[in-house]
Design a protein around this motif. Structure first.
Motif, short mmCIF file in Angstrom:
data_model
loop_
_atom_site.label_atom_id
_atom_site.label_comp_id
_atom_site.label_asym_id
_atom_site.label_seq_id
_atom_site.Cartn_x
_atom_site.Cartn_y
_atom_site.Cartn_z
N ASP A 1 0.86 -1.18 0.00
CA ASP A 1 0.00 0.00 0.00
C ASP A 1 0.89 1.23 0.00
O ASP A 1 2.12 1.12 -0.04
CB ASP A 1 -1.00 -0.02 1.17
CG ASP A 1 -0.34 0.17 2.53
OD1 ASP A 1 0.86 0.54 2.59
OD2 ASP A 1 -1.02 -0.04 3.54
N GLY A 2 0.29 2.38 0.06
CA GLY A 2 1.07 3.61 -0.10
C GLY A 2 2.08 3.85 0.98
O GLY A 2 3.03 4.63 0.79
N ASN A 3 1.94 3.19 2.13
CA ASN A 3 2.82 3.46 3.26
C ASN A 3 3.78 2.31 3.55
O ASN A 3 4.41 2.29 4.60
CB ASN A 3 1.98 3.74 4.51
CG ASN A 3 1.12 4.97 4.34
OD1 ASN A 3 1.60 6.02 3.94
ND2 ASN A 3 -0.17 4.84 4.62
N VAL B 1 9.08 -3.69 -6.79
CA VAL B 1 8.24 -3.48 -5.61
C VAL B 1 9.05 -2.74 -4.55
O VAL B 1 10.02 -3.30 -4.01
CB VAL B 1 7.72 -4.81 -5.04
CG1 VAL B 1 6.81 -4.56 -3.83
CG2 VAL B 1 6.97 -5.59 -6.12
N ALA B 2 8.68 -1.52 -4.25
CA ALA B 2 9.41 -0.74 -3.27
C ALA B 2 9.35 -1.41 -1.90
O ALA B 2 8.31 -1.92 -1.48
CB ALA B 2 8.83 0.67 -3.18
N GLY B 3 10.50 -1.44 -1.23
CA GLY B 3 10.53 -1.93 0.14
C GLY B 3 10.62 -3.43 0.31
O GLY B 3 10.52 -3.92 1.43
N LEU B 4 10.85 -4.18 -0.77
CA LEU B 4 10.84 -5.64 -0.69
C LEU B 4 12.16 -6.22 -1.21
O LEU B 4 12.61 -5.86 -2.31
CB LEU B 4 9.67 -6.19 -1.51
CG LEU B 4 9.46 -7.71 -1.52
CD1 LEU B 4 9.23 -8.25 -0.12
CD2 LEU B 4 8.29 -8.06 -2.45
N ILE B 5 12.77 -7.10 -0.41
CA ILE B 5 13.99 -7.79 -0.82
C ILE B 5 13.76 -9.29 -0.65
O ILE B 5 13.43 -9.76 0.44
CB ILE B 5 15.21 -7.35 0.01
CG1 ILE B 5 15.46 -5.85 -0.17
CG2 ILE B 5 16.45 -8.15 -0.39
CD1 ILE B 5 16.59 -5.31 0.70
N ILE C 1 0.88 -6.25 10.12
CA ILE C 1 2.04 -5.39 10.39
C ILE C 1 2.38 -4.64 9.12
O ILE C 1 2.48 -5.25 8.04
CB ILE C 1 3.26 -6.21 10.85
CG1 ILE C 1 2.98 -6.94 12.15
CG2 ILE C 1 4.49 -5.32 11.01
CD1 ILE C 1 4.14 -7.83 12.61
N ARG C 2 2.55 -3.34 9.23
CA ARG C 2 3.00 -2.55 8.09
C ARG C 2 4.50 -2.30 8.25
O ARG C 2 4.95 -1.83 9.29
CB ARG C 2 2.26 -1.22 7.99
CG ARG C 2 2.82 -0.34 6.87
CD ARG C 2 2.09 0.98 6.74
NE ARG C 2 0.79 0.81 6.13
CZ ARG C 2 -0.37 1.02 6.74
NH1 ARG C 2 -0.38 1.40 8.02
NH2 ARG C 2 -1.51 0.85 6.11
N ALA C 3 5.25 -2.64 7.23
CA ALA C 3 6.70 -2.45 7.26
C ALA C 3 7.14 -1.60 6.09
O ALA C 3 6.61 -1.72 4.98
CB ALA C 3 7.41 -3.80 7.21
N ARG C 4 8.13 -0.76 6.35
CA ARG C 4 8.72 0.01 5.26
C ARG C 4 9.57 -0.90 4.38
O ARG C 4 9.63 -0.74 3.16
CB ARG C 4 9.57 1.14 5.82
CG ARG C 4 10.19 2.03 4.75
CD ARG C 4 10.98 3.16 5.37
NE ARG C 4 11.64 3.95 4.35
CZ ARG C 4 12.52 4.93 4.60
NH1 ARG C 4 12.83 5.21 5.87
NH2 ARG C 4 13.08 5.59 3.62
N TRP C 5 10.24 -1.87 5.01
CA TRP C 5 11.07 -2.84 4.30
C TRP C 5 10.74 -4.25 4.78
O TRP C 5 10.59 -4.47 5.99
CB TRP C 5 12.56 -2.59 4.53
CG TRP C 5 13.11 -1.43 3.77
CD1 TRP C 5 13.26 -0.14 4.22
CD2 TRP C 5 13.57 -1.45 2.42
NE1 TRP C 5 13.79 0.64 3.23
CE2 TRP C 5 14.00 -0.14 2.10
CE3 TRP C 5 13.67 -2.44 1.45
CZ2 TRP C 5 14.52 0.20 0.85
CZ3 TRP C 5 14.18 -2.10 0.19
CH2 TRP C 5 14.60 -0.80 -0.09
#
Length: 371
Positions: free
Chosen positions: A178-180, A337-341, A194-198
């Motif tokens: 999502d956007g955050n 995908v931003a924030g995903l490794i 849980i919302r995570a930046r990464w």
């Protein structure tokens, strides 16, 4: 909904190394592990070898991270009191026609920055290991063994001292972007989000499946998962060897080789087979294949000395008949995908490379933040 900067999925040696490195870099970290203890998957079922970096294609992630990780791992074990031994290994050519393959491995190792290999002839081999029958060998002084569970406890302790938190029995059931950040649906006693930046996917055998579960990336951006089971047999009684003994590699693996644990127990394996899903059974009937393979370089091995040991499963991303795949550390630059490794195909030398893999992950975060 709880929010956190970084979530590491998987509390094996690689996930714990990543969590430690991120926490030491000042990141807020939560480690999610679906089992009730750390390191119960790949990290609990391996030969605990610290690899020198002999076999991997020059320039590959496996080559670079193995050599960097090996150096870092020896230093880490010494500084943190993790039991280990730089016992060395002999890579052996049992027949004259294997000498060229031995030479090629030596050249590849040199290209990878392994500068301490020693060429040995038959007489020199017998001087070091009288029970070993081989035409020629390469001595690798930098190969060793480590207490993998002790290593994981040390990594977890470091991570927690820098503020990381471990949540056991917390399987990731799904995810969405999502956007955050990335929102993960986490199971357990009380299901939550849980919302995570990464998010760092270090789930080992489940990494590819988890990549699809989390979503966001196009399906074609994710590899296919393959599973290769390696079966080990243990030696009854003391082995007449003080070093690890490896034959010339064969297609699909490194052949049936001898490893030692820190207590001196000798193990032989792996005898590799492709399987549909993780399965850790050991067929005692496979012992005859082991006797034949081992007697190529230890002809005095008596009948009845081998007992079924254990099995491990590798998270392969290349299947039967395909060239071996490199590690894949796929960040936003690879899948968008931003924030995903995603850490895909982290098989051997994953244990050796763990600290270097962690620094690679930290660098991806730093680069994206600077961009």
């Amino acid at each position: 909904m709880q929010a956190v900067e970084c979530v590491v999925i998987g509390a094996g040696v690689v996930g714990l190394a990543c969590a430690r490195a991120l926490a030491q870099a000042g990141r807020e970290v939560v480690i999610l592990e679906r089992e009730t203890a750390i390191g119960t998957g790949i990290s609990a079922r391996n030969s605990e070898v610290i690899h020198a970096g002999l076999y991997y294609p020059p320039g590959s992630l496996k080559a670079r991270l193995c050599v960097e990780g090996r150096q870092a791992l020896y230093q880490y074990c010494a500084e943190h009191g993790v039991a280990h031994a730089r016992c060395g290994k002999l890579l052996v050519a049992t027949k004259p026609e294997q000498t060229e393959a031995l030479r090629q491995i030596g050249a590849r190792a040199a290209a990878n920055g392994v500068a301490d290999l020693v060429e040995l002839d038959r007489a020199q081999i017998r001087e070091l290991e009288p029970a070993l029958d081989a035409h020629a060998a390469l001595l690798s002084p930098s190969t060793g063994i480590v207490d993998s569970h002790g290593l994981m406890l040390a990594l977890l302790g470091d991570a927690e001292r820098h503020g990381a938190m471990l949540a056991l029995a917390s399987p990731v059931l799904g995810g969405r972007r999502d956007g955050n950040g990335i929102v993960l649906r986490v199971g357990g006693e009380d299901e939550m989000e849980i919302r995570a930046r990464w998010v760092i996917n270090a789930a080992g055998l489940d990494a590819v499946a988890l990549g699809h579960t989390i979503g966001g990336a196009a399906p074609e951006a994710l590899p296919k998962a393959w599973f290769a089971r390696g079966v080990y047999f243990t030696l009854n009684g003391k082995a007449p060897f003080s070093r690890l003994i490896y034959p010339i590699p064969e297609p699909g693996g490194l052949g049936v080789h001898l490893t030692l644990d820190l207590g001196g127990q000798a193990k032989f394996g792996p005898d590799v087979e492709w399987i549909e899903k993780p399965d850790y059974s050991v067929d005692p009937g496979r012992a005859e294949r082991f006797y034949t393979a081992i007697r190529a370089w230890w002809p005095q091995l008596e009948d009845g000395r081998l007992s079924p040991g254990y099995a491990g499963v590798r998270p392969k991303i290349a299947g039967p008949g395909m060239p071996d795949a490199d590690f894949r550390i796929d960040g936003p630059a690879q899948h968008g995908v931003a924030g995903l490794i995603h850490l895909f195909g982290i098989e051997s030398p994953g244990l050796t490379s763990a600290l270097a893999i962690a620094q690679h992950v930290v660098a991806i975060l730093a680069d994206r933040q600077a961009a």
